[in-house]
Design a protein around this motif. Structure first.
Motif, PDB file in Angstrom:
ATOM      1  N   CYS A   1      12.591  -5.028   2.262  1.00 48.33           N
ATOM      2  CA  CYS A   1      13.784  -4.214   2.521  1.00 48.33           C
ATOM      3  C   CYS A   1      14.070  -4.083   4.006  1.00 48.33           C
ATOM      4  O   CYS A   1      15.195  -3.856   4.405  1.00 48.33           O
ATOM      5  N   ASP A   2      13.012  -4.192   4.842  1.00 44.50           N
ATOM      6  CA  ASP A   2      13.148  -4.028   6.293  1.00 44.50           C
ATOM      7  C   ASP A   2      13.574  -2.606   6.681  1.00 44.50           C
ATOM      8  O   ASP A   2      14.059  -2.384   7.787  1.00 44.50           O
ATOM      9  N   THR A   3      13.447  -1.656   5.758  1.00 41.87           N
ATOM     10  CA  THR A   3      13.860  -0.275   6.059  1.00 41.87           C
ATOM     11  C   THR A   3      12.806   0.756   5.632  1.00 41.87           C
ATOM     12  O   THR A   3      13.139   1.885   5.290  1.00 41.87           O
ATOM     13  N   THR A   4      11.526   0.343   5.607  1.00 38.21           N
ATOM     14  CA  THR A   4      10.419   1.274   5.346  1.00 38.21           C
ATOM     15  C   THR A   4      10.386   1.783   3.908  1.00 38.21           C
ATOM     16  O   THR A   4       9.712   2.764   3.621  1.00 38.21           O
ATOM     17  N   ASN A   5      11.098   1.129   3.018  1.00 38.46           N
ATOM     18  CA  ASN A   5      11.094   1.584   1.626  1.00 38.46           C
ATOM     19  C   ASN A   5      10.109   0.824   0.747  1.00 38.46           C
ATOM     20  O   ASN A   5       9.378   1.416  -0.039  1.00 38.46           O
ATOM     21  N   CYS A   6      10.112  -0.520   0.835  1.00 39.43           N
ATOM     22  CA  CYS A   6       9.563  -1.316  -0.270  1.00 39.43           C
ATOM     23  C   CYS A   6       8.072  -1.601  -0.172  1.00 39.43           C
ATOM     24  O   CYS A   6       7.425  -1.836  -1.182  1.00 39.43           O
ATOM     25  N   GLY A   7       7.519  -1.627   1.041  1.00 38.59           N
ATOM     26  CA  GLY A   7       6.078  -1.845   1.164  1.00 38.59           C
ATOM     27  C   GLY A   7       5.626  -3.292   1.035  1.00 38.59           C
ATOM     28  O   GLY A   7       4.419  -3.558   1.024  1.00 38.59           O
ATOM     29  N   ALA A   8       6.562  -4.252   0.958  1.00 39.83           N
ATOM     30  CA  ALA A   8       6.156  -5.664   0.873  1.00 39.83           C
ATOM     31  C   ALA A   8       5.420  -6.094   2.140  1.00 39.83           C
ATOM     32  O   ALA A   8       4.570  -6.972   2.109  1.00 39.83           O
ATOM     33  N   CYS A   9       5.733  -5.464   3.265  1.00 42.90           N
ATOM     34  CA  CYS A   9       5.161  -5.848   4.562  1.00 42.90           C
ATOM     35  C   CYS A   9       3.863  -5.117   4.859  1.00 42.90           C
ATOM     36  O   CYS A   9       3.363  -5.157   5.983  1.00 42.90           O
ATOM     37  N   THR A  10       3.307  -4.423   3.862  1.00 42.97           N
ATOM     38  CA  THR A  10       2.104  -3.619   4.088  1.00 42.97           C
ATOM     39  C   THR A  10       0.936  -4.465   4.598  1.00 42.97           C
ATOM     40  O   THR A  10       0.623  -5.509   4.027  1.00 42.97           O
ATOM     41  N   VAL A  11       0.324  -4.004   5.679  1.00 46.63           N
ATOM     42  CA  VAL A  11      -0.932  -4.579   6.160  1.00 46.63           C
ATOM     43  C   VAL A  11      -1.910  -3.417   6.328  1.00 46.63           C
ATOM     44  O   VAL A  11      -1.513  -2.256   6.238  1.00 46.63           O
ATOM     45  N   LEU A  12      -3.179  -3.727   6.538  1.00 48.10           N
ATOM     46  CA  LEU A  12      -4.115  -2.656   6.845  1.00 48.10           C
ATOM     47  C   LEU A  12      -4.249  -2.569   8.362  1.00 48.10           C
ATOM     48  O   LEU A  12      -4.605  -3.546   9.016  1.00 48.10           O
ATOM     49  N   LEU A  13      -3.934  -1.410   8.902  1.00 47.38           N
ATOM     50  CA  LEU A  13      -4.055  -1.165  10.341  1.00 47.38           C
ATOM     51  C   LEU A  13      -5.233  -0.212  10.499  1.00 47.38           C
ATOM     52  O   LEU A  13      -5.164   0.933  10.037  1.00 47.38           O
ATOM     53  N   ASP A  14      -6.300  -0.712  11.102  1.00 46.29           N
ATOM     54  CA  ASP A  14      -7.569   0.026  11.156  1.00 46.29           C
ATOM     55  C   ASP A  14      -7.961   0.510   9.755  1.00 46.29           C
ATOM     56  O   ASP A  14      -8.405   1.642   9.574  1.00 46.29           O
ATOM     57  N   GLY A  15      -7.764  -0.348   8.779  1.00 41.90           N
ATOM     58  CA  GLY A  15      -8.216  -0.055   7.419  1.00 41.90           C
ATOM     59  C   GLY A  15      -7.240   0.742   6.577  1.00 41.90           C
ATOM     60  O   GLY A  15      -7.457   0.919   5.383  1.00 41.90           O
ATOM     61  N   LYS A  16      -6.171   1.242   7.188  1.00 38.67           N
ATOM     62  CA  LYS A  16      -5.226   2.065   6.417  1.00 38.67           C
ATOM     63  C   LYS A  16      -3.916   1.315   6.211  1.00 38.67           C
ATOM     64  O   LYS A  16      -3.391   0.708   7.157  1.00 38.67           O
ATOM     65  N   PRO A  17      -3.338   1.383   5.012  1.00 37.06           N
ATOM     66  CA  PRO A  17      -2.060   0.702   4.784  1.00 37.06           C
ATOM     67  C   PRO A  17      -0.970   1.197   5.739  1.00 37.06           C
ATOM     68  O   PRO A  17      -0.828   2.400   5.960  1.00 37.06           O
ATOM     69  N   ALA A  18      -0.239   0.241   6.306  1.00 36.43           N
ATOM     70  CA  ALA A  18       0.886   0.569   7.194  1.00 36.43           C
ATOM     71  C   ALA A  18       2.002  -0.423   6.894  1.00 36.43           C
ATOM     72  O   ALA A  18       1.746  -1.585   6.579  1.00 36.43           O
ATOM     73  N   LYS A  19       3.242   0.053   6.975  1.00 30.43           N
ATOM     74  CA  LYS A  19       4.380  -0.843   6.763  1.00 30.43           C
ATOM     75  C   LYS A  19       4.665  -1.561   8.082  1.00 30.43           C
ATOM     76  O   LYS A  19       5.172  -0.958   9.021  1.00 30.43           O
TER      77      LYS A  19
END
Lengths: 291, 176
Positions: free
Chosen positions: B57-75
């Motif tokens: 979505c590119d607007t912080t809604n969908c979570g497809a871009c989720t990576v783990l940043l220091d072990g925690k999910p981040a968009k």
């Protein structure tokens, strides 16, 4: 999408950050969690010339109860820190009920409590809770610190009273003299969507009598609604079903929703009425069980 | 390696603010000169050519871009790459080893936890963070943990089954 060009600074102290904001002369923005600011910059609703990232300033990620009973939340305390906090669950029922309903779990990992209040989105959940609790924001600027009540802090949609070189470094919830009860309910079409309507209630009881009440409404006005008449109607008497009904009606009257794709204005008022009654009824039964 | 946007190449040198960052991605230190406005998602996809991280979505809604940043999910579409400087990022490419899939990946395969696959990398990383914290989640806890990741194909049923499958396998492995 990506933001327009900006200079990025990551100061190590609050003083350094304030100096950068002063240098930015109104064109600099503070970056904390970034969960509202970065989307706004990508959509080009905001195009600051400078971002002052405060994430590398130590000792801002905390929440604690002081000996005097005041509750303190630092500028870098994330929603997820609060969601998982046993201190919050023990001392702040309204905030504890709000934490899991803010945005979605991934956003909660980065977004900050103080940032959310500063963002002053009429849809912001924390602002309603802070209004209900008579919360305050501590701002630090070149001339030192000042404390501002949240009801005076937010001046309109996405507007607060901070000077361009002030940083909100902490939120404070005042101590209670009675026993604290509270709740937060939000209707949303799906998790992460903006609220159709939300209601925050904070009560202090002495015995069975309400000695302090606050009600904040989310998403039903051009800024967070402080339902003072509804809250005041509860003070001085026990939570009878008549008192609950009266407060719910007054809160619905205080709501100023607009009809949109999330529902008609009349529907949203009805949601407010229902949520106020539901939270107060729940408090009443919890209180009875505890006694 | 450069991970500047293509469209800034015509600018005069010196006009573009550039910062050097070092980001540990899937265990490897990656150092690059980037513009502060470069999003972490673009750093990963265009800079590092790790295209397993999807931009939906590119607007912080969908979570497809989720990576783990220091072990925690981040968009990652809502994090600046400069903010990840000195931090640890894990993308879907970091889940499997050369010889073995991650149990979560196996679960998605065995339980048909994907159809088009677009949301899958984000789903799996959110699931990974959940199972690190809670090795024995209930179905409700899984649905709650994945509520920031949208899937428009599966109706979520098989995604939840996949995570339950993975949790069971990981517990069995840990018990050995």
């Amino acid at each position: 999408m990506y933001p327009s060009r900006f200079n990025y600074e990551s100061p190590k102290t609050i003083e350094e950050a304030i100096a950068l904001l002063t240098k930015g002369n109104g064109e600099a923005k503070i970056l904390a969690g970034g969960m509202s600011l970065i989307p706004m910059m990508k959509l080009r609703f905001a195009s600051p010339e400078m971002l002052v990232d405060i994430n590398n300033i130590p000792n801002l990620n905390y929440h604690r109860v002081d000996a005097d009973g005041t509750f303190h939340i630092g500028a870098l305390c994330r929603h997820s820190d609060l969601e998982k906090s046993s201190i919050l669950a023990q001392h702040q029922p309204t905030l504890a009920a709000t934490a899991p309903l803010v945005a979605d779990p991934i956003v909660r990992n980065r977004g900050t409590f103080v940032g959310s209040v500063c963002h002053a989105d009429p849809q912001g959940d924390w602002a309603s809770a802070m209004i209900a609790l008579d919360g305050m924001i501590v701002a630090q600027g070149p001339k030192g610190r000042r404390t501002i009540a949240v009801r005076d802090f937010v001046t309109g949609p996405f507007q607060n009273v901070l000077a361009s070189n002030e940083i909100a470094i902490e939120a404070i919830i005042p101590a209670t003299t009675g026993t604290r009860f509270g709740g937060y309910l939000k209707l949303e079409r799906r998790i992460g969507d903006f609220a159709t309507a939300g209601v925050a209630v904070a009560l202090e009881l002495s015995g069975s009598s309400v000695i302090r009440a606050g009600i904040g409404l989310t998403g039903v006005g051009s800024s967070t609604v402080n339902a003072t008449d509804a809250a005041q109607s509860l003070v001085g008497s026990p939570l009878t079903s008549e008192a609950i009904e009266r407060a719910a009606d007054l809160a619905a009257q205080a709501a100023q929703p607009r009809s949109d794709h999330r529902g008609s204005a009349a529907y949203k008022k009805q949601v407010v009425r229902t949520f106020v009654a539901r939270i107060l009824t729940e408090i009443n039964s919890t209180k009875t069980k505890a006694a | 390696m450069t991970s500047l946007y293509e469209e800034v190449r015509g600018d005069q040198p010196g006009e573009v603010p550039v910062r050097r960052v070092s980001i540990r991605v899937n265990g490897v230190n990656r150092t690059a000169d980037i513009e502060p406005r470069l999003l972490l998602a673009h750093f990963i996809r265009q800079g590092l050519r790790l295209t397993g991280t999807h931009v939906g979505c590119d607007t912080t809604n969908c979570g497809a871009c989720t990576v783990l940043l220091d072990g925690k999910p981040a968009k990652s579409c809502t994090v600046l790459a400069v903010q990840a400087d000195g931090h640890d990022v894990m993308t879907v490419e970091g889940m499997a080893t050369a010889s073995e899939l991650d149990p979560i990946q196996e679960g998605f395969k065995d339980e048909h936890g994907l159809q088009c696959g677009f949301c899958t990398p984000g789903m799996m990383l959110s699931a990974k963070a959940l199972l690190e914290e809670n090795p024995n989640p209930t179905e409700d806890e899984i649905r709650w943990a994945l509520s920031g990741n949208l899937c428009r194909c599966t109706g979520y049923q098989n995604i939840v089954k996949a995570v339950l499958w993975a949790a069971e396998k990981m517990r069995a492995q840990a018990g050995k």
